[in-house]
Motif scaffolding. Sequence first.
Motif, PDB file in Angstrom:
ATOM      1  N   GLU A 145      51.702   5.846  18.323  1.00 41.76           N
ATOM      2  CA  GLU A 145      50.886   6.507  19.340  1.00 41.76           C
ATOM      3  C   GLU A 145      51.508   6.224  20.700  1.00 41.76           C
ATOM      4  OE1 GLU A 145      46.895   4.869  19.443  1.00 41.76           O
ATOM      5  OE2 GLU A 145      47.622   2.957  18.675  1.00 41.76           O
ATOM      6  N   ALA A 146      51.052   6.955  21.706  1.00 43.42           N
ATOM      7  CA  ALA A 146      51.644   6.807  23.030  1.00 43.42           C
ATOM      8  C   ALA A 146      50.609   7.073  24.110  1.00 43.42           C
ATOM      9  CB  ALA A 146      52.826   7.752  23.187  1.00 43.42           C
ATOM     10  N   ILE A 147      50.887   6.521  25.283  1.00 45.02           N
ATOM     11  CA  ILE A 147      50.123   6.825  26.488  1.00 45.02           C
ATOM     12  C   ILE A 147      51.050   7.569  27.446  1.00 45.02           C
ATOM     13  CG2 ILE A 147      49.056   5.873  28.573  1.00 45.02           C
ATOM     14  CD1 ILE A 147      48.010   3.573  26.924  1.00 45.02           C
ATOM     15  N   VAL A 148      50.589   8.702  27.936  1.00 43.19           N
ATOM     16  CA  VAL A 148      51.278   9.416  29.009  1.00 43.19           C
ATOM     17  C   VAL A 148      50.413   9.261  30.253  1.00 43.19           C
ATOM     18  CG1 VAL A 148      52.199  11.611  29.823  1.00 43.19           C
ATOM     19  CG2 VAL A 148      52.273  11.065  27.385  1.00 43.19           C
ATOM     20  N   VAL A 149      50.965   8.668  31.296  1.00 42.33           N
ATOM     21  CA  VAL A 149      50.156   8.314  32.459  1.00 42.33           C
ATOM     22  C   VAL A 149      50.951   8.567  33.739  1.00 42.33           C
ATOM     23  CG1 VAL A 149      50.888   5.899  32.220  1.00 42.33           C
ATOM     24  CG2 VAL A 149      48.886   6.436  33.597  1.00 42.33           C
ATOM     25  N   GLY A 150      50.256   9.060  34.750  1.00 42.62           N
ATOM     26  CA  GLY A 150      50.944   9.273  36.018  1.00 42.62           C
ATOM     27  C   GLY A 150      50.153  10.108  36.983  1.00 42.62           C
ATOM     28  N   SER A 222      53.361 -12.210  23.486  1.00 39.40           N
ATOM     29  CA  SER A 222      52.800 -12.937  24.627  1.00 39.40           C
ATOM     30  C   SER A 222      53.403 -12.508  25.964  1.00 39.40           C
ATOM     31  CB  SER A 222      53.020 -14.444  24.442  1.00 39.40           C
ATOM     32  OG  SER A 222      54.410 -14.738  24.311  1.00 39.40           O
ATOM     33  N   ALA A 223      54.619 -11.947  25.951  1.00 37.64           N
ATOM     34  CA  ALA A 223      55.234 -11.476  27.191  1.00 37.64           C
ATOM     35  C   ALA A 223      54.470 -10.260  27.715  1.00 37.64           C
ATOM     36  CB  ALA A 223      56.693 -11.113  26.951  1.00 37.64           C
ATOM     37  N   THR A 224      54.403 -10.137  29.036  1.00 38.33           N
ATOM     38  CA  THR A 224      53.640  -9.044  29.642  1.00 38.33           C
ATOM     39  C   THR A 224      54.474  -8.347  30.720  1.00 38.33           C
ATOM     40  OG1 THR A 224      51.575 -10.266  29.304  1.00 38.33           O
ATOM     41  CG2 THR A 224      51.520  -8.406  30.836  1.00 38.33           C
ATOM     42  N   ASP A 225      54.574  -7.021  30.602  1.00 37.21           N
ATOM     43  CA  ASP A 225      55.165  -6.185  31.646  1.00 37.21           C
ATOM     44  C   ASP A 225      54.051  -5.374  32.284  1.00 37.21           C
ATOM     45  OD1 ASP A 225      58.040  -6.702  31.382  1.00 37.21           O
ATOM     46  OD2 ASP A 225      57.824  -5.770  29.407  1.00 37.21           O
ATOM     47  N   MET A 226      54.073  -5.276  33.623  1.00 36.00           N
ATOM     48  CA  MET A 226      53.037  -4.518  34.321  1.00 36.00           C
ATOM     49  C   MET A 226      53.675  -3.553  35.318  1.00 36.00           C
ATOM     50  SD  MET A 226      49.969  -7.280  34.953  1.00 36.00           S
ATOM     51  CE  MET A 226      48.746  -5.964  35.059  1.00 36.00           C
ATOM     52  N   PHE A 227      53.016  -2.405  35.489  1.00 36.06           N
ATOM     53  CA  PHE A 227      53.523  -1.376  36.385  1.00 36.06           C
ATOM     54  C   PHE A 227      52.384  -0.815  37.238  1.00 36.06           C
ATOM     55  CE2 PHE A 227      56.165  -1.566  32.673  1.00 36.06           C
ATOM     56  CZ  PHE A 227      57.462  -1.440  33.149  1.00 36.06           C
ATOM     57  N   LYS A 228      52.742  -0.435  38.451  1.00 31.64           N
ATOM     58  CA  LYS A 228      51.826   0.318  39.317  1.00 31.64           C
ATOM     59  C   LYS A 228      52.401   1.718  39.478  1.00 31.64           C
ATOM     60  CE  LYS A 228      51.834  -0.095  43.816  1.00 31.64           C
ATOM     61  NZ  LYS A 228      51.704  -0.605  45.196  1.00 31.64           N
ATOM     62  N   ILE A 229      51.560   2.716  39.242  1.00 32.83           N
ATOM     63  CA  ILE A 229      51.995   4.108  39.345  1.00 32.83           C
ATOM     64  C   ILE A 229      51.135   4.799  40.394  1.00 32.83           C
ATOM     65  CG2 ILE A 229      52.372   6.276  38.115  1.00 32.83           C
ATOM     66  CD1 ILE A 229      52.359   4.654  35.497  1.00 32.83           C
ATOM     67  N   THR A 230      51.761   5.295  41.445  1.00 34.59           N
ATOM     68  CA  THR A 230      51.065   6.029  42.499  1.00 34.59           C
ATOM     69  C   THR A 230      51.604   7.454  42.547  1.00 34.59           C
ATOM     70  OG1 THR A 230      52.620   5.531  44.284  1.00 34.59           O
ATOM     71  CG2 THR A 230      50.919   3.872  43.806  1.00 34.59           C
ATOM     72  N   LYS A 231      51.092   8.240  43.463  1.00 38.04           N
ATOM     73  CA  LYS A 231      51.578   9.617  43.597  1.00 38.04           C
ATOM     74  C   LYS A 231      52.959   9.666  44.254  1.00 38.04           C
ATOM     75  CE  LYS A 231      49.284  10.644  48.017  1.00 38.04           C
ATOM     76  NZ  LYS A 231      48.291  11.536  48.681  1.00 38.04           N
ATOM     77  N   HIS A 232      53.451   8.511  44.702  1.00 39.16           N
ATOM     78  CA  HIS A 232      54.763   8.452  45.337  1.00 39.16           C
ATOM     79  C   HIS A 232      55.848   7.838  44.468  1.00 39.16           C
ATOM     80  CE1 HIS A 232      52.904   9.823  48.936  1.00 39.16           C
ATOM     81  NE2 HIS A 232      52.268   8.705  49.201  1.00 39.16           N
ATOM     82  N   GLU A 233      55.466   6.895  43.586  1.00 36.62           N
ATOM     83  CA  GLU A 233      56.499   6.148  42.875  1.00 36.62           C
ATOM     84  C   GLU A 233      55.931   5.347  41.708  1.00 36.62           C
ATOM     85  OE1 GLU A 233      58.126   3.413  45.709  1.00 36.62           O
ATOM     86  OE2 GLU A 233      56.159   2.598  46.228  1.00 36.62           O
ATOM     87  N   VAL A 234      56.854   4.869  40.873  1.00 38.88           N
ATOM     88  CA  VAL A 234      56.563   3.912  39.810  1.00 38.88           C
ATOM     89  C   VAL A 234      57.182   2.578  40.221  1.00 38.88           C
ATOM     90  CG1 VAL A 234      57.073   3.234  37.437  1.00 38.88           C
ATOM     91  CG2 VAL A 234      56.451   5.607  37.946  1.00 38.88           C
ATOM     92  N   LEU A 235      56.386   1.516  40.207  1.00 41.00           N
ATOM     93  CA  LEU A 235      56.875   0.196  40.577  1.00 41.00           C
ATOM     94  C   LEU A 235      56.531  -0.810  39.483  1.00 41.00           C
ATOM     95  CD1 LEU A 235      55.908  -0.085  44.359  1.00 41.00           C
ATOM     96  CD2 LEU A 235      58.216   0.129  43.413  1.00 41.00           C
TER      97      LEU A 235
END
Length: 287
Positions: A145-150, A222-235
């Motif tokens: 399965e997948a998440i499409v987000v933005g 246990s490792a965690t990756d996190m992202f912030k997605i705005t209308k300007h960029e992915v960080l």
Amino acid sequence: MTVCAASLFQWNYGVSGQESPDFGPAFIVASDRMMTDQGLNIEYESSRWKAAIVNKTNMVFVAGDFTFLSDAIQHLNKTINSEQDLDTDQIAILLSKSFVEVRNSRMERRYLSPIGVTFKDIEALRSESYIRIYEELQREQFGVEAIVVGCSGEKAGLYRLDEFGVITNHIDIGFLSIGSGGIHSSAHLMRQPYSHQSNYFRSLRATFLAKKHAEVSPGVGSATDMFKITKHEVLRIPDQITEHLEKIYRTQRVAESRRADAEISRLGAAFEVLIQQAQASAKSGPG
């Protein structure tokens, strides 16, 4: 398997020093790094994150058999090379088609090619035999399965895709979790209850904790990756921030354990009082 959790929040797009804030939709997404290869029947914690940046404001996060998902993402990339300015909705639709393409290709190679038949051959029959074969093949699941987000301008999108290409829209719910740990992650966000009107820091903390709660599930790393997605960029959220969130989580767990011990002690004391009262009442007799 794995876990991936995404939450919608309100980000201030206003210029620093501006009197009136300009709030709009944005996302925090957290994922582990556990990789699954069902063909080899192995799981391992990888050094890479399990996501694809489709364009500057949209991402795809995946759960399940990573080889299936690699094929789907590769197919998606070939599809979108000639496309321009795809929004989140369009990406979800294209990835859905990629899922169906990969699934059908694998089923055909596994079951039909050895006998010299293709899906097109069977479909051309348009008979009850075709229907039975198709239904039988659809029972097999790859567990992906997948998440499409933005964000696409002022519009935000949050979609879940299953391996059959079915798309569900979760933007009004405001959060979404997938993978073997998804039920635990979603349960944490539901207990909050999480609101998509939350600000950045509340969303950051809630999404991280949702991922940590999912670690009780087998196959969640246990490792965690996190992202912030705005209308300007992915960080990508810096490791220093996730490490600080980890410290907060551990401190919270210790505090919860101590509070539980104190409550158990008070409960034991209350029962002791009740027993003493009962014994005293029994000695005094009736009247």
